[in-house]
Write a protein that holds these residues in place. Structure first.
Motif, PDB file in Angstrom:
ATOM      1  N   TYR A   1      -5.441  -3.828   2.085  1.00  0.00           N
ATOM      2  CA  TYR A   1      -5.075  -4.132   0.703  1.00  0.00           C
ATOM      3  C   TYR A   1      -6.226  -4.572  -0.206  1.00  0.00           C
ATOM      4  CZ  TYR A   1      -0.590  -4.369   3.154  1.00  0.00           C
ATOM      5  OH  TYR A   1       0.490  -4.087   3.927  1.00  0.00           O
ATOM      6  N   GLN A   2      -7.307  -5.065   0.368  1.00  0.00           N
ATOM      7  CA  GLN A   2      -8.307  -5.762  -0.436  1.00  0.00           C
ATOM      8  C   GLN A   2      -9.019  -4.879  -1.457  1.00  0.00           C
ATOM      9  OE1 GLN A   2      -9.236  -9.048  -0.454  1.00  0.00           O
ATOM     10  NE2 GLN A   2      -7.571  -9.546   0.952  1.00  0.00           N
ATOM     11  N   TYR A   3      -9.135  -3.589  -1.170  1.00  0.00           N
ATOM     12  CA  TYR A   3     -10.050  -2.785  -1.979  1.00  0.00           C
ATOM     13  C   TYR A   3      -9.355  -1.675  -2.764  1.00  0.00           C
ATOM     14  CZ  TYR A   3     -13.131  -5.503   0.850  1.00  0.00           C
ATOM     15  OH  TYR A   3     -13.746  -6.573   1.447  1.00  0.00           O
ATOM     16  N   SER A   4      -8.065  -1.852  -3.022  1.00  0.00           N
ATOM     17  CA  SER A   4      -7.387  -0.949  -3.963  1.00  0.00           C
ATOM     18  C   SER A   4      -8.025  -1.136  -5.337  1.00  0.00           C
ATOM     19  CB  SER A   4      -5.896  -1.270  -4.023  1.00  0.00           C
ATOM     20  OG  SER A   4      -5.305  -1.104  -2.736  1.00  0.00           O
ATOM     21  N   THR A   5      -8.007  -0.079  -6.146  1.00  0.00           N
ATOM     22  CA  THR A   5      -8.757  -0.139  -7.409  1.00  0.00           C
ATOM     23  C   THR A   5      -7.958   0.448  -8.569  1.00  0.00           C
ATOM     24  OG1 THR A   5     -10.853   0.454  -8.480  1.00  0.00           O
ATOM     25  CG2 THR A   5      -9.876   2.088  -7.033  1.00  0.00           C
TER      26      THR A   5
ATOM     27  N   ASN B   1       0.865  -1.179   0.000  1.00  0.00           N
ATOM     28  CA  ASN B   1       0.000   0.000   0.000  1.00  0.00           C
ATOM     29  C   ASN B   1       0.899   1.226   0.000  1.00  0.00           C
ATOM     30  OD1 ASN B   1      -1.684   2.211   0.792  1.00  0.00           O
ATOM     31  ND2 ASN B   1      -3.145   0.779   1.697  1.00  0.00           N
ATOM     32  N   ARG B   2       0.823   2.062  -1.028  1.00  0.00           N
ATOM     33  CA  ARG B   2       1.727   3.205  -1.154  1.00  0.00           C
ATOM     34  C   ARG B   2       1.587   4.196   0.002  1.00  0.00           C
ATOM     35  NH1 ARG B   2       2.194   6.400  -5.611  1.00  0.00           N
ATOM     36  NH2 ARG B   2       1.800   4.667  -7.014  1.00  0.00           N
TER      37      ARG B   2
ATOM     38  N   TYR C   1      -1.291   3.804 -17.950  1.00  0.00           N
ATOM     39  CA  TYR C   1      -2.506   4.246 -17.251  1.00  0.00           C
ATOM     40  C   TYR C   1      -2.488   5.763 -17.081  1.00  0.00           C
ATOM     41  CZ  TYR C   1       0.521   4.535 -13.122  1.00  0.00           C
ATOM     42  OH  TYR C   1       1.526   4.854 -12.240  1.00  0.00           O
ATOM     43  N   ASP C   2      -3.668   6.322 -16.785  1.00  0.00           N
ATOM     44  CA  ASP C   2      -3.845   7.743 -16.458  1.00  0.00           C
ATOM     45  C   ASP C   2      -4.814   7.830 -15.299  1.00  0.00           C
ATOM     46  OD1 ASP C   2      -2.689   9.501 -18.925  1.00  0.00           O
ATOM     47  OD2 ASP C   2      -3.496   7.585 -19.646  1.00  0.00           O
ATOM     48  N   LEU C   3      -4.365   8.380 -14.171  1.00  0.00           N
ATOM     49  CA  LEU C   3      -5.208   8.536 -12.987  1.00  0.00           C
ATOM     50  C   LEU C   3      -5.383  10.017 -12.678  1.00  0.00           C
ATOM     51  CD1 LEU C   3      -6.714   7.612 -10.434  1.00  0.00           C
ATOM     52  CD2 LEU C   3      -4.478   7.438  -9.283  1.00  0.00           C
TER      53      LEU C   3
ATOM     54  N   SER D   1      -1.895   0.836  -8.300  1.00  0.00           N
ATOM     55  CA  SER D   1      -3.331   1.063  -8.142  1.00  0.00           C
ATOM     56  C   SER D   1      -3.581   2.245  -7.213  1.00  0.00           C
ATOM     57  CB  SER D   1      -4.003  -0.188  -7.570  1.00  0.00           C
ATOM     58  OG  SER D   1      -3.823  -1.299  -8.405  1.00  0.00           O
ATOM     59  N   LYS D   2      -4.821   2.667  -7.150  1.00  0.00           N
ATOM     60  CA  LYS D   2      -5.230   3.654  -6.154  1.00  0.00           C
ATOM     61  C   LYS D   2      -5.493   2.910  -4.851  1.00  0.00           C
ATOM     62  CE  LYS D   2      -7.017   6.925  -3.713  1.00  0.00           C
ATOM     63  NZ  LYS D   2      -6.162   7.917  -3.030  1.00  0.00           N
ATOM     64  N   HIS D   3      -4.744   3.255  -3.822  1.00  0.00           N
ATOM     65  CA  HIS D   3      -4.868   2.596  -2.524  1.00  0.00           C
ATOM     66  C   HIS D   3      -5.617   3.505  -1.555  1.00  0.00           C
ATOM     67  CE1 HIS D   3      -2.064  -0.497  -3.842  1.00  0.00           C
ATOM     68  NE2 HIS D   3      -1.261   0.463  -4.286  1.00  0.00           N
ATOM     69  N   PHE D   4      -6.056   2.913  -0.459  1.00  0.00           N
ATOM     70  CA  PHE D   4      -6.765   3.659   0.574  1.00  0.00           C
ATOM     71  C   PHE D   4      -6.099   3.402   1.922  1.00  0.00           C
ATOM     72  CE2 PHE D   4      -9.729   2.585  -2.810  1.00  0.00           C
ATOM     73  CZ  PHE D   4     -10.161   3.850  -3.177  1.00  0.00           C
TER      74      PHE D   4
END
Length: 816
Positions: free
Chosen positions: A730-734, A524-525, A666-668, A706-709
């Motif tokens: 980790y489960q819900y990064s998107t 997770n970043r 990718y582009d975020l 990915s986008k982490h929370f």
């Protein structure tokens, strides 16, 4: 020749003006011979004045000729004295205690005190007096003093007398400063201040942090001291619209001053622990305006850090209105046996209530401090300070300024470094070891060994150790270099990296940085938990919550202020990323029903690669704008003040395929709005953050990109408004779109304060909501409530996945 003649005329004019002015000084006592501290002395029909010091001594510069001095102090009769100034002179003055009479007033049993009707009239005229002066400018002198009047002999093994340079009774001045400013104000809240002179005892090259706006306190406002740090709540003015609900009043008497009847009214809290003042206000008949205040805040009112705070104001007539000419905040307290007291005092003079401010006079810069302000010599201060120094203060300046001068010499600093730089195993093991060279403004710091040892199931027992070199340049510029190595004894993997940062423009908050090497990083970043917390969870509870991967990387970044309140940053990153697996299952004890999980959070029972080895090249750019941002400009930097409005952030991260064999594409795009401590008056404050984003292109996104929370799988964790309390790390990064929101309200003791046994703890009630929706986790919600105090909190909450409750439990936060 003309230029020389002109300069000569200017010098002669200045000299003749100086000859036409003289110093009038003296001492003010009462009829019993007792000192009257902090009395006001000013020239009649002007706002030019001074204040007596704590010893009753005053000093005022007066033009040659006839003058009328006005001596004024709260609780004493005002005295006018005519003098003829022909040279420096001493004018001592005795003040009589003001006799406030209750003649012609009959108070019957159970009848309402006459003070109530006076207060009603003051409340009725509150808004009128609040807004009657649209703008003004004035000269402001500010003096700050903090001193210890008692202390323990030792604190954490340190000799307090030597450490704080106290006398043998462990008493002495800790902080003494003076400043002069030109202050401008325009309704409703525009301010601009330019510091003219500054002096800080023992800091010859420092600039005072005194700020005239910090002394602004207007009892015509309904609520006072919002965001002051004294309390999480505001305080109710004695003449607020709803003041009668919070206060009782007692008329102590009336007196006449220059044809104006002044009522002395005692202010009494209806309930002991409400956020209110107690003390005395002075209100004029007919105009119903404040003429002076002497009001206290105590611990019963919910203040922090000090035991009592007295706010004293004196008003003088400026044309047809009355403006404060002296404002004093006087405090005392006791923390861990350290007994302290002090005051901050502002003297306002040369009011102009019809200023013609130039265009763009009011900007985001609320205070400007130039390099010349601390260059004024002792003769300047002797002739210009409106509060004479006491003998104690004179000694403090003399002692500390000479010590400060000596401390800048190479000989002194070398002797100091010889002592402080002495190597010790205890230092290196517990707190880290520093080698300082203050004369050349550089240092080397070695991390503490104790904090460098940790354990996780990927590396086993491991060591992460770093050294930091820092060189300070002029005006708070600096650069630093930090090498770091890491070794896992189970997986036998060595990584090392080096980072450097150059802070080259403090006025623009501008820096460049670079780093390269290899490291073991959290999947997770944003990080999941500290290495130490993960160590405890693993060894004691058999829960290896943090998951890791290896990267070999190089990064270059820069950040700079682009406009007032607008900060921009750009970073270029290259990394080669490798999955890792567990290599150790060691634990201190075997916990029933617990077992280590794999390093892949999606396959907890099987060690499978989360992603293939891949290369990533990306560019990240961010813009952050704070609405209504204000700042202080000093020669050593730009200092932003807390804004009353939200902060907006826009981020863009692009993964580019092909460059350096990069595999990502990718582009975020992301946006965020954020604000802390939105005042709700007596009901505390609210903080919130709302963020949303979308991968405009997700052709090739691997898990680390990915986008982490900011999730949480731990019972105990440091507080963070953006952090979920029950969401997996980790489960819900998107790699698609998302929306998250975090809202928390702190009631600041509004309810607990009403419970006698608990109010002394000064606990603050909190309630909060966290929300997340994304394609694989729609309408996830958390609700929690609890209490906190000084960064520590306990809460209980519930988590819902849609309408289904998925978790509940206690959470403990800690912070320093």
């Amino acid at each position: 020749m003309k230029k020389t003649y002109f300069l000569l005329l200017c010098c002669l004019a200045t000299f003749s003006t100086a000859l036409a002015q003289h110093q009038v000084s003296g001492k003010i006592i009462d009829t019993n011979g007792e000192i009257v501290p902090f009395a006001s002395i000013y020239l009649k029909n002007s706002t030019k004045g001074a204040s007596a010091n704590v010893d009753g001594q005053y000093q005022l510069t007066v033009d040659k000729g006839n003058a009328t001095l006005v001596f004024k102090a709260i609780g004493y009769k005002t005295v006018e004295k005519n003098i003829n100034v022909t040279a420096d002179m001493v004018v001592n003055q005795t003040l009589s205690i003001e006799s406030y009479t209750l003649k012609d007033i009959v108070v019957r049993p159970n009848a309402e005190d006459p003070a109530f009707e006076i207060i009603r009239q003051a409340i009725k005229n509150r808004k009128k007096h609040l807004t009657e002066v649209e703008s003004f400018s004035s000269d402001v002198y500010i003096k700050g003093l903090q001193k210890l009047v008692g202390a323990p002999k030792k604190f954490f093994g340190q000799d307090i007398q030597k450490m704080l340079e106290l006398d043998t009774n462990r008493r002495g001045i800790l902080y003494l400063s003076e400043s002069q400013s030109i202050f401008s104000f325009k309704r409703p809240n525009k301010i601009h201040e330019e510091m003219v002179s500054s002096k800080v005892s023992g800091r010859n090259n420092s600039f005072s942090f005194n700020k005239a706006s910090d002394l602004i306190i207007n009892f015509y406002e309904n609520l006072m001291l919002e965001g002051s740090g004294l309390s999480s709540r505001s305080f109710v003015s004695p003449i607020a619209d709803n003041a009668l609900f919070y206060y009782k009043y007692k008329l102590l008497g009336t007196t006449e001053e220059n044809g104006v009847t002044i009522n002395k009214i005692e202010v009494i809290p209806r309930r002991k622990n409400d956020p209110v003042f107690r003390g005395v206000v002075y209100i004029a008949d007919n105009s119903w305006r404040l003429m002076g205040t002497s009001l206290d805040l105590t611990q019963a009112a919910g203040i922090n850090f000090v035991d009592t705070l007295n706010i004293s104001q004196q008003y003088n007539k400026v044309e047809s209105v009355y403006m404060p000419t002296t404002v004093r905040f006087q405090f005392k307290g006791n923390v861990f046996g350290f007994k302290f007291e002090g005051y901050y005092m502002g003297i306002y003079s040369n009011y102009n209530i019809h200023p013609n401010f130039p265009k763009n006079h009011f900007t985001a810069e609320i205070l400007k401090v130039t390099r010349a302000v601390n260059k004024k010599d002792s003769l300047y201060w002797m002739n210009n300070r409106p509060i004479p120094l006491t003998d104690e203060e004179k000694f403090d300046y003399k002692k500390k300024d000479s010590i400060a001068l000596r401390k800048t010499s190479k000989q002194y600093l070398d002797s100091l470094e010889k002592k402080n730089n002495k190597f010790g195993i205890g230092k290196l093991f517990l707190s880290g070891y520093s080698i300082n060279d203050r004369y050349n403004k550089k240092s080397i710091y070695f991390d503490p060994i104790l904090g460098s040892v940790f354990f996780n199931t990927v590396e086993g027992a491991a060591l992460k150790y770093g050294v930091t070199y820092r060189k300070t340049l002029e005006d708070r510029k600096y650069y630093s270099i930090s090498p770091e190595v890491r070794y896992g004894f189970s997986n036998r993997m060595f990584t090392g990296n080096i980072s450097a940062n150059y802070y080259y423009d403090p006025l623009k908050r501008a820096s460049v940085s670079a780093s390269f090497g290899s490291s073991i990083s959290d999947l997770n970043r944003y990080g999941s938990m500290s290495l130490r917390s993960n160590t405890f969870n693993s060894l004691l509870f058999e829960r290896n919550l943090a998951k890791f991967y290896k990267k070999e990387y190089a990064t270059v970044a820069t950040t700079r202020e682009l406009a007032d309140g607008l900060q921009g940053s750009v970073a270029i990153n290259y990394a080669k990323n490798y999955t890792l697996k567990n290599t150790s299952n060691y634990k201190f004890r075997d916990v029933k029903d617990e077992e280590y999980t794999s390093n892949n959070p999606f396959t907890p029972t099987t060690e499978t690669p989360l992603f293939p080895t891949y290369s990533s090249f990306n560019i990240a750019a961010d813009l952050t704008y704070t609405i209504g941002q204000t700042y202080i400009t000093r020669p050593d930097g730009k200092f932003y003040q807390e804004s009353r409005f939200p902060r907006l952030s826009l981020g863009y991260r692009k993964g580019i395929k092909g460059i350096l064999s990069s595999d990502v594409d990718y582009d975020l795009l992301s946006v965020e709005i954020y604000q802390e401590r939105i005042s709700a008056g007596l009901f505390g404050y609210t903080s919130f953050v709302i963020g949303a984003g979308k991968f405009l292109n997700n052709n090739a996104v691997y898990y680390p990109d990915s986008k982490h929370f900011r999730g949480n799988n731990s019972t105990v964790f440091p507080p963070n408004l953006r952090k979920f309390r029950y969401l997996d790390f980790y489960q819900y990064s998107t790699d698609k779109q998302y929306l998250e929101a975090h809202i928390e309200h702190n009631f600041a003791g509004f309810f607990i304060n009403k419970i006698p046994l608990l109010r002394k703890l000064k606990l603050e009630e909190i309630v909060g909501v966290n929300y997340l929706t994304q394609p694989n986790k729609k309408n996830y919600k958390e609700f929690y409530f609890g209490i906190e105090r000084l960064g520590f909190g306990v809460s209980y909450g519930y988590a819902y996945d849609g309408n289904k409750k998925v978790e509940e439990g206690v959470r403990i936060t800690y912070g320093f």
